[in-house]
Each structure stands twice: as C-alpha cells, then as structure tokens.
Design a protein around this motif. Structure first.
Motif, PDB file in Angstrom:
ATOM      1  N   ASP A   1     -12.582   0.866  -5.328  1.00  0.00           N
ATOM      2  CA  ASP A   1     -12.845   1.441  -4.007  1.00  0.00           C
ATOM      3  C   ASP A   1     -12.163   0.642  -2.894  1.00  0.00           C
ATOM      4  OD1 ASP A   1     -14.351   3.527  -5.004  1.00  0.00           O
ATOM      5  OD2 ASP A   1     -16.269   2.543  -4.652  1.00  0.00           O
ATOM      6  N   ILE A   2     -12.185  -0.669  -2.998  1.00  0.00           N
ATOM      7  CA  ILE A   2     -11.550  -1.515  -1.980  1.00  0.00           C
ATOM      8  C   ILE A   2     -10.045  -1.276  -1.963  1.00  0.00           C
ATOM      9  CG2 ILE A   2     -11.013  -3.892  -1.314  1.00  0.00           C
ATOM     10  CD1 ILE A   2     -13.819  -4.642  -2.426  1.00  0.00           C
ATOM     11  N   ILE A   3      -9.431  -1.215  -3.118  1.00  0.00           N
ATOM     12  CA  ILE A   3      -7.989  -0.972  -3.185  1.00  0.00           C
ATOM     13  C   ILE A   3      -7.656   0.410  -2.621  1.00  0.00           C
ATOM     14  CG2 ILE A   3      -6.038  -0.650  -4.764  1.00  0.00           C
ATOM     15  CD1 ILE A   3      -7.256  -3.015  -6.389  1.00  0.00           C
ATOM     16  N   HIS A   4      -8.514   1.397  -2.902  1.00  0.00           N
ATOM     17  CA  HIS A   4      -8.318   2.725  -2.305  1.00  0.00           C
ATOM     18  C   HIS A   4      -8.417   2.634  -0.782  1.00  0.00           C
ATOM     19  CE1 HIS A   4      -8.453   7.021  -1.678  1.00  0.00           C
ATOM     20  NE2 HIS A   4      -9.557   6.841  -0.962  1.00  0.00           N
ATOM     21  N   MET A   5      -9.402   1.889  -0.281  1.00  0.00           N
ATOM     22  CA  MET A   5      -9.556   1.723   1.162  1.00  0.00           C
ATOM     23  C   MET A   5      -8.290   1.097   1.763  1.00  0.00           C
ATOM     24  SD  MET A   5     -12.216  -0.610   3.365  1.00  0.00           S
ATOM     25  CE  MET A   5     -11.401  -2.114   2.868  1.00  0.00           C
ATOM     26  N   LEU A   6      -7.770   0.049   1.117  1.00  0.00           N
ATOM     27  CA  LEU A   6      -6.562  -0.606   1.624  1.00  0.00           C
ATOM     28  C   LEU A   6      -5.365   0.333   1.582  1.00  0.00           C
ATOM     29  CD1 LEU A   6      -7.051  -4.126   0.025  1.00  0.00           C
ATOM     30  CD2 LEU A   6      -7.179  -3.559   2.466  1.00  0.00           C
ATOM     31  N   ASN A   7      -5.268   1.147   0.539  1.00  0.00           N
ATOM     32  CA  ASN A   7      -4.156   2.096   0.425  1.00  0.00           C
ATOM     33  C   ASN A   7      -4.214   3.207   1.456  1.00  0.00           C
ATOM     34  OD1 ASN A   7      -2.190   1.458  -1.619  1.00  0.00           O
ATOM     35  ND2 ASN A   7      -3.850   1.617  -3.095  1.00  0.00           N
ATOM     36  N   THR A   8      -5.392   3.495   1.985  1.00  0.00           N
ATOM     37  CA  THR A   8      -5.531   4.584   2.943  1.00  0.00           C
ATOM     38  C   THR A   8      -5.848   4.077   4.354  1.00  0.00           C
ATOM     39  OG1 THR A   8      -7.862   4.848   2.334  1.00  0.00           O
ATOM     40  CG2 THR A   8      -6.258   6.230   1.177  1.00  0.00           C
TER      41      THR A   8
ATOM     42  N   THR B   1       0.819  -1.205   0.000  1.00  0.00           N
ATOM     43  CA  THR B   1       0.000   0.000   0.000  1.00  0.00           C
ATOM     44  C   THR B   1       0.858   1.262   0.000  1.00  0.00           C
ATOM     45  OG1 THR B   1      -0.175   0.165   2.407  1.00  0.00           O
ATOM     46  CG2 THR B   1      -1.806  -1.216   1.272  1.00  0.00           C
ATOM     47  N   ALA B   2       0.204   2.374  -0.293  1.00  0.00           N
ATOM     48  CA  ALA B   2       0.887   3.663  -0.358  1.00  0.00           C
ATOM     49  C   ALA B   2       1.513   4.036   0.986  1.00  0.00           C
ATOM     50  CB  ALA B   2      -0.096   4.741  -0.807  1.00  0.00           C
ATOM     51  N   ASN B   3       0.914   3.566   2.084  1.00  0.00           N
ATOM     52  CA  ASN B   3       1.457   3.892   3.397  1.00  0.00           C
ATOM     53  C   ASN B   3       2.410   2.810   3.924  1.00  0.00           C
ATOM     54  OD1 ASN B   3      -0.447   1.980   4.013  1.00  0.00           O
ATOM     55  ND2 ASN B   3      -1.791   3.354   5.149  1.00  0.00           N
ATOM     56  N   GLY B   4       2.875   1.914   3.046  1.00  0.00           N
ATOM     57  CA  GLY B   4       3.884   0.928   3.402  1.00  0.00           C
ATOM     58  C   GLY B   4       3.353  -0.347   4.020  1.00  0.00           C
ATOM     59  N   ARG B   5       2.061  -0.511   4.074  1.00  0.00           N
ATOM     60  CA  ARG B   5       1.494  -1.741   4.614  1.00  0.00           C
ATOM     61  C   ARG B   5       1.342  -2.782   3.510  1.00  0.00           C
ATOM     62  NH1 ARG B   5       0.008   2.136   7.881  1.00  0.00           N
ATOM     63  NH2 ARG B   5      -0.537   1.830  10.045  1.00  0.00           N
ATOM     64  N   THR B   6       1.000  -3.977   3.921  1.00  0.00           N
ATOM     65  CA  THR B   6       0.817  -5.063   2.972  1.00  0.00           C
ATOM     66  C   THR B   6      -0.595  -5.606   3.106  1.00  0.00           C
ATOM     67  OG1 THR B   6       3.152  -5.646   3.162  1.00  0.00           O
ATOM     68  CG2 THR B   6       1.694  -7.318   2.262  1.00  0.00           C
ATOM     69  N   ALA B   7      -1.200  -5.906   1.967  1.00  0.00           N
ATOM     70  CA  ALA B   7      -2.523  -6.537   1.939  1.00  0.00           C
ATOM     71  C   ALA B   7      -2.463  -7.696   0.959  1.00  0.00           C
ATOM     72  CB  ALA B   7      -3.590  -5.534   1.515  1.00  0.00           C
ATOM     73  N   VAL B   8      -3.213  -8.735   1.241  1.00  0.00           N
ATOM     74  CA  VAL B   8      -3.321  -9.878   0.336  1.00  0.00           C
ATOM     75  C   VAL B   8      -4.710  -9.832  -0.280  1.00  0.00           C
ATOM     76  CG1 VAL B   8      -3.323 -12.387   0.147  1.00  0.00           C
ATOM     77  CG2 VAL B   8      -1.675 -11.252   1.645  1.00  0.00           C
ATOM     78  N   ILE B   9      -4.747  -9.920  -1.604  1.00  0.00           N
ATOM     79  CA  ILE B   9      -5.994  -9.845  -2.353  1.00  0.00           C
ATOM     80  C   ILE B   9      -6.193 -11.148  -3.116  1.00  0.00           C
ATOM     81  CG2 ILE B   9      -7.167  -8.681  -4.258  1.00  0.00           C
ATOM     82  CD1 ILE B   9      -5.584  -6.154  -3.460  1.00  0.00           C
ATOM     83  N   ALA B  10      -7.402 -11.682  -3.063  1.00  0.00           N
ATOM     84  CA  ALA B  10      -7.756 -12.878  -3.831  1.00  0.00           C
ATOM     85  C   ALA B  10      -8.913 -12.514  -4.756  1.00  0.00           C
ATOM     86  CB  ALA B  10      -8.157 -14.021  -2.913  1.00  0.00           C
TER      87      ALA B  10
END
Length: 112
Positions: free
Chosen positions: A99-106, A43-52
């Motif tokens: 929208d979900i990817i934006h949510m994860l990025n923020t 993510t933009a804030n340096g976090r990691t998310a896993v998407i399926a």
C-alpha cells in the motif's frame, strides 16, 4: 503510519535539513537493527522516493521519503505499538508495504 509533510518554499537549506533528519531518524534504529536496506524507487509518475527497510526487533520496519526538491517533502514511517516480535508481524508489514509503494507511485503534489 506516521506521515510528516513539510513545505519547502524553494529553500534548499530547509531541504538539506529535512533530508538529514530523515536519515538520522532511520539511523537511530541501528542499535537494534541487524540490517537497513535502502533503495531508490522511481515512481510511475517520474518522481523519486527513498525507502528504508529495517530488519530486526526495531520499532519501525519501513520508512520512506519523497520530495520534488523545491516545494514539497513527505516522510513516513510504519510503527506498531506492540511488543510482538517483528517476525510475527512480517505478513502485515509486507501487506502494508504494498500500500505504501502504491501511495508513493500515485503521489501528486497539490500546487498552491
């Protein structure tokens, strides 16, 4: 959209259990899915998310989780309560996915 948040409280056993559950819930769709594409989002804030992303006539076409590995765990799944074929829903799925990817990025964890 179904969201589940769990506080980890520095419990690595609880984190492993939640990760196992997240993967199991996604894999339950293998019966109807003809593909499950998993990707890691930095993510933009340096976090990691896993998407399926699931393809086929599955009840949930998009699932994800994000965690800081110590205190916070968030899992989400996109569901449509309809018998409509997923190819008809694809434009809506693509729109919501942005929208979900934006949510994860923020996403920012509130410190307690």
């Amino acid at each position: 959209m179904q969201l589940t948040y769990k506080s980890l409280g520095q419990d690595q056993g609880k984190l492993r259990e939640l990760l196992d559950d997240a993967y199991k819930l996604t894999s339950k769709h293998q019966i109807k899915a003809y593909a499950i594409d998993e990707s890691i989002l930095k993510t933009a804030n340096g976090r990691t998310a896993v998407i399926a992303e699931l393809s086929g006539e599955v009840p949930s076409q998009f699932q994800f989780f994000s965690t800081d590995s110590t205190d916070h765990f968030l899992r989400g799944a996109l569901y449509f309560p309809t018998a409509t074929k997923n190819d008809s829903l694809q434009p809506i799925i693509d729109f919501i996915k942005v929208d979900i990817i934006h949510m994860l990025n923020t996403l920012d964890w509130k410190e307690s």
